[in-house]
Design a protein around this motif. Sequence first.
Motif, PDB file in Angstrom:
ATOM      1  N   PHE A 187      35.706  26.285  21.504  1.00 48.93           N
ATOM      2  CA  PHE A 187      37.084  26.692  20.558  1.00 48.93           C
ATOM      3  C   PHE A 187      37.726  27.757  21.245  1.00 48.93           C
ATOM      4  O   PHE A 187      39.087  27.322  21.336  1.00 48.93           O
ATOM      5  N   ILE A 188      37.220  28.701  21.835  1.00 49.46           N
ATOM      6  CA  ILE A 188      38.178  29.753  22.479  1.00 49.46           C
ATOM      7  C   ILE A 188      38.709  29.319  23.756  1.00 49.46           C
ATOM      8  O   ILE A 188      39.876  29.361  24.032  1.00 49.46           O
ATOM      9  N   ALA A 189      38.067  28.357  24.374  1.00 50.41           N
ATOM     10  CA  ALA A 189      38.652  27.676  25.841  1.00 50.41           C
ATOM     11  C   ALA A 189      39.680  26.737  25.397  1.00 50.41           C
ATOM     12  O   ALA A 189      40.966  26.957  26.121  1.00 50.41           O
ATOM     13  N   THR A 190      39.792  26.042  24.109  1.00 54.65           N
ATOM     14  CA  THR A 190      40.843  25.151  23.892  1.00 54.65           C
ATOM     15  C   THR A 190      42.038  26.368  23.488  1.00 54.65           C
ATOM     16  O   THR A 190      43.432  26.052  23.901  1.00 54.65           O
ATOM     17  N   CYS A 191      41.755  27.445  22.663  1.00 53.34           N
ATOM     18  CA  CYS A 191      42.927  28.214  22.328  1.00 53.34           C
ATOM     19  C   CYS A 191      43.433  28.988  23.486  1.00 53.34           C
ATOM     20  O   CYS A 191      44.645  29.272  23.617  1.00 53.34           O
ATOM     21  N   ARG A 192      42.608  29.243  24.447  1.00 53.92           N
ATOM     22  CA  ARG A 192      43.287  29.796  25.633  1.00 53.92           C
ATOM     23  C   ARG A 192      44.477  28.856  26.583  1.00 53.92           C
ATOM     24  O   ARG A 192      44.908  29.140  27.237  1.00 53.92           O
ATOM     25  N   MET A 193      43.877  27.389  26.439  1.00 59.93           N
ATOM     26  CA  MET A 193      44.705  26.344  27.140  1.00 59.93           C
ATOM     27  C   MET A 193      46.139  26.516  26.323  1.00 59.93           C
ATOM     28  O   MET A 193      47.033  26.661  27.094  1.00 59.93           O
ATOM     29  N   LEU A 194      45.939  26.654  25.131  1.00 52.77           N
ATOM     30  CA  LEU A 194      47.198  26.683  24.202  1.00 52.77           C
ATOM     31  C   LEU A 194      48.092  27.885  24.548  1.00 52.77           C
ATOM     32  O   LEU A 194      49.473  28.239  24.527  1.00 52.77           O
ATOM     33  N   VAL A 195      47.370  29.158  24.817  1.00 53.41           N
ATOM     34  CA  VAL A 195      47.908  30.295  25.256  1.00 53.41           C
ATOM     35  C   VAL A 195      48.905  30.227  26.625  1.00 53.41           C
ATOM     36  O   VAL A 195      50.117  30.377  26.723  1.00 53.41           O
ATOM     37  N   GLY A 196      48.540  29.115  27.499  1.00 53.94           N
ATOM     38  CA  GLY A 196      48.988  28.791  28.579  1.00 53.94           C
ATOM     39  C   GLY A 196      50.317  27.911  28.321  1.00 53.94           C
ATOM     40  O   GLY A 196      51.346  28.218  28.920  1.00 53.94           O
ATOM     41  N   VAL A 197      50.335  27.189  27.357  1.00 53.24           N
ATOM     42  CA  VAL A 197      51.624  26.344  26.927  1.00 53.24           C
ATOM     43  C   VAL A 197      52.612  27.335  26.400  1.00 53.24           C
ATOM     44  O   VAL A 197      53.485  27.126  26.758  1.00 53.24           O
ATOM     45  N   GLY A 198      52.201  28.220  25.777  1.00 53.33           N
ATOM     46  CA  GLY A 198      53.188  29.316  25.256  1.00 53.33           C
ATOM     47  C   GLY A 198      53.742  29.984  26.122  1.00 53.33           C
ATOM     48  O   GLY A 198      55.051  30.209  25.848  1.00 53.33           O
ATOM     49  N   GLU A 199      53.101  30.462  27.263  1.00 56.76           N
ATOM     50  CA  GLU A 199      53.567  31.188  28.042  1.00 56.76           C
ATOM     51  C   GLU A 199      54.492  30.384  29.138  1.00 56.76           C
ATOM     52  O   GLU A 199      55.230  30.960  29.747  1.00 56.76           O
ATOM     53  N   ALA A 200      54.341  29.130  29.308  1.00 63.50           N
ATOM     54  CA  ALA A 200      55.058  28.153  30.229  1.00 63.50           C
ATOM     55  C   ALA A 200      56.683  28.440  30.235  1.00 63.50           C
ATOM     56  O   ALA A 200      57.293  28.579  31.069  1.00 63.50           O
ATOM     57  N   SER A 201      56.953  28.406  28.981  1.00 61.32           N
ATOM     58  CA  SER A 201      58.751  28.612  28.832  1.00 61.32           C
ATOM     59  C   SER A 201      59.157  29.786  29.259  1.00 61.32           C
ATOM     60  O   SER A 201      60.354  29.755  29.684  1.00 61.32           O
ATOM     61  N   PHE A 202      58.416  30.795  28.680  1.00 58.94           N
ATOM     62  CA  PHE A 202      58.849  32.244  29.316  1.00 58.94           C
ATOM     63  C   PHE A 202      59.114  32.371  30.973  1.00 58.94           C
ATOM     64  O   PHE A 202      59.894  32.979  31.609  1.00 58.94           O
ATOM     65  N   ILE A 203      57.965  31.751  31.537  1.00 63.93           N
ATOM     66  CA  ILE A 203      57.709  32.478  32.936  1.00 63.93           C
ATOM     67  C   ILE A 203      58.768  31.514  33.625  1.00 63.93           C
ATOM     68  O   ILE A 203      59.105  31.605  34.806  1.00 63.93           O
ATOM     69  N   SER A 204      59.400  30.214  33.144  1.00 60.34           N
ATOM     70  CA  SER A 204      60.134  29.279  33.939  1.00 60.34           C
ATOM     71  C   SER A 204      61.705  29.952  33.740  1.00 60.34           C
ATOM     72  O   SER A 204      62.280  29.694  34.440  1.00 60.34           O
TER      73      SER A 204
END
Length: 542
Positions: free
Chosen positions: A166-183
């Motif tokens: 569960f926490i591993a999946t949530c951490r993957m979604l954290v990466g999705v959220g961060e993607a727009s900003f870093i680009s």
Amino acid sequence: MEKQEANSKPLGDSNSTNKPNSNPNTSLVDVPAPPTDMAISSSISSTLLPQPSWFTAQRLLAVFCVINLLNYVDRGTIASNGVNGSRRSCTNTGTCSSGSGIQGEFYLNNFQDGVISSAFMVGLLVASPIFASFAKSVNPFRLIGVGLTVWTIAIVGCGFSMNFWFIATCRMLVGVGEASFISLAAPFIDDNAPVAQKTVWLGIFYMCIPTGIAVGYVYGGLVGNHLSWRWAFWIEALLMLPFAVLGLIMKPLQLKGFSHTGSKEPLTSPLTACPEEAVSNSSNGLLSTQEDSKDGSKGAPSNLNELTRFWKDLKVLHLEKIYVINVVGYIAYNFVIGAYSYWGPKAGYNIYHMENADMMFGGITVVSGIFGTLAGGFILDRMTSTITNAFKLLSVATFLGAIFCFAAFCFKSLYAFIPLFAIGELLVFATQGPVNYVCLHCVKPSLRPLSMAMSTVSIHVFGDVPSSPLVGVVQDRINNWKVTALMLTSVLFIASGIWFIGIFLHSVDRFHEDSEHQISDAERAKSPPLLEEKTTEVSIES
């Protein structure tokens, strides 16, 4: 004359005309003579309706820095002993400890623990190129808002985790959220920074990486020990929520290299080309590309055209030798930095028996990170910001930093380790501004979001994502943190050598290549506030 007519259309009848060399910031108003900076800001404001009184380019930088800081506070938090904790263990006498934090509660070994730290990169890998591509057709600030909203929800999910998956999946979604900003954040900063301080501004922005990680160590330790590791995530989400909302409702900004339908040039503000059309497009969060404008297309391109254009851009990007060398060096560099950030507190605790490893490593990282990152940007600006000079600084700083960090782990004394490691980190962090300057300036402006996205994906996928689990595996086998740390630090010498090759490659600054009608850096540096209040009409005082 053609440009003058296009600019005067939304204004109705007017007796005055603009001169060809007039300031592009005044393209929406007819003025008899070049105005002062204050007059420009006043006339634009009255013409386009009131702008947010709090907004300036400096405040845009400040908002982006806070968001970036929160992103990396989360990285430091999950690595802190207070949140990450320790796994259950038993002595020879049969006495067992219950463990603590995430590792203790979910019975994680070191490999699984490393996977949690790297899981966010799965989402980042998939989402970064997508967000970078969508930036050509969708308002970038809307993309940032969507990404931060996903990040916030995912962080809340981390606090409610019930098991490893569960926490591993949530951490993957954290990466999705961060993607727009870093680009998208760095290109905006590069557009609006003063010409003579571009690398310093980038340095300030990337200073939030070591600062955020360091604050995360301390924050995670305090909250994890006094409340619980779950509260550490919930508080992070609460702090990010206002910025997620701001990203969804903020008036659009335009990036250099992109333009609206019917406009022949990329502009800083979406309202500077055609007010009526810009207002309509802005309210829907849609931005058209230069290619769409030339084709006469009014909407987003088809999925097939979008995919074709993406692969074409990707091919151009990876045929650029300067970009490839820069990113490969960055990968080796980030392999070490990522493992330092995650395993540093545990290594320090085991090698030097630090009483509070989170606070110690946090303090060293934040001080060295702040001064090192700012110094790197300042030095490159003083040297004259060129790609060749950037490679010189990258190679020398990384090589010297590697020497000091390697020497630090060779000493048994904590009092010898601290100053040597601090100097080494200061030198290593001096690379943050220059390495991203190269990423932004070795490609044409319209490729900058994709350049930043692919750079970030590469340094994580091939850098800190494998480094954390691999260091965990090595440590599980040899059970000697000092040897593990020395092996890891040696990779910095490889990074220095790769960047050294870049010095001898032919390089061209492509910042002005997209259009012959681009607004100059000097004029852009004087531009008035960039964000407009939401409105549906434009009024002009005669």
